[in-house]
Scaffold this motif. Structure first.
Motif, PDB file in Angstrom:
ATOM      1  N   ALA A 178      70.565  59.311  27.617  1.00  0.00           N
ATOM      2  CA  ALA A 178      69.704  60.110  26.749  1.00  0.00           C
ATOM      3  C   ALA A 178      69.648  61.575  27.152  1.00  0.00           C
ATOM      4  N   THR A 179      69.521  61.861  28.434  1.00  0.00           N
ATOM      5  CA  THR A 179      69.419  63.252  28.885  1.00  0.00           C
ATOM      6  C   THR A 179      70.660  64.040  28.491  1.00  0.00           C
ATOM      7  N   ARG A 180      71.823  63.443  28.726  1.00  0.00           N
ATOM      8  CA  ARG A 180      73.077  64.116  28.408  1.00  0.00           C
ATOM      9  C   ARG A 180      73.241  64.292  26.893  1.00  0.00           C
ATOM     10  N   ILE A 181      72.882  63.269  26.123  1.00  0.00           N
ATOM     11  CA  ILE A 181      73.018  63.335  24.662  1.00  0.00           C
ATOM     12  C   ILE A 181      72.056  64.376  24.089  1.00  0.00           C
ATOM     13  N   VAL A 182      70.834  64.375  24.564  1.00  0.00           N
ATOM     14  CA  VAL A 182      69.849  65.358  24.087  1.00  0.00           C
ATOM     15  C   VAL A 182      70.279  66.768  24.476  1.00  0.00           C
ATOM     16  N   ALA A 183      70.769  66.945  25.692  1.00  0.00           N
ATOM     17  CA  ALA A 183      71.239  68.273  26.112  1.00  0.00           C
ATOM     18  C   ALA A 183      72.422  68.728  25.266  1.00  0.00           C
TER      19      ALA A 183
END
Length: 155
Positions: free
Chosen positions: A83-88
């Motif tokens: 999630a962190t990578r996708i949101v970033a």
């Protein structure tokens, strides 16, 4: 390969296509236009601004933004492991390309499109346009490149 992996791949490809387009403008298109007499460079950019709105570029540009937004929402709701990578990745694309385009590049394009390339006062407008538009295009290039890297799983 599941649907989320496919959606991330499509987003990465969209980001990469847009990054490449912006890169071309930042590294040689704008320099080429600026090297021509102002009336020629300005008229050419006015034509580009009109044609790009009716080209496949706009579909890829906006479609990628929609896909990024959808992926970010899904990643947050589903609490995806990435999630962190996708949101970033989505943030960099939506804010760094679409947001910068709407806030910085489109107003400059609109001002340029209203100008008469043969008018004497247009020379200053053109010189300022090339400098400022290209600066903001560098930002869009970097943002789309970062988005691509994040969507393909780097780091």
């Amino acid at each position: 390969m599941n649907w989320l992996s496919i959606a991330q791949l499509v987003a990465a490809l969209g980001c990469a296509l847009i990054a490449g387009t912006f890169f071309a403008f930042s590294t040689f298109v704008m320099q080429s236009l600026a090297s021509r007499p102002p009336v020629e460079g300005m008229a050419a950019m006015q034509a580009i601004n009109q044609i790009i709105l009716r080209s496949a570029f706009l579909s890829v540009f906006l479609g990628t933004a929609l896909l990024c937004a959808a992926l970010a929402v899904y990643a947050l709701i589903a609490r995806d492991a990435h999630a962190t990578r996708i949101v970033a990745a989505s943030f960099f694309y939506v804010v760094g390309t679409l947001g910068v385009t709407m806030w910085a590049n489109v107003p400059r394009n609109n001002a340029l499109d209203r100008a008469d390339p043969v008018a004497r006062e247009s020379v200053g407008l053109w010189q300022r346009y090339v400098r400022e538009w290209t600066l903001w295009n560098h930002v869009r290039t970097i943002a789309a490149t970062i988005s691509t890297a994040l969507f393909i799983g780097w780091p």
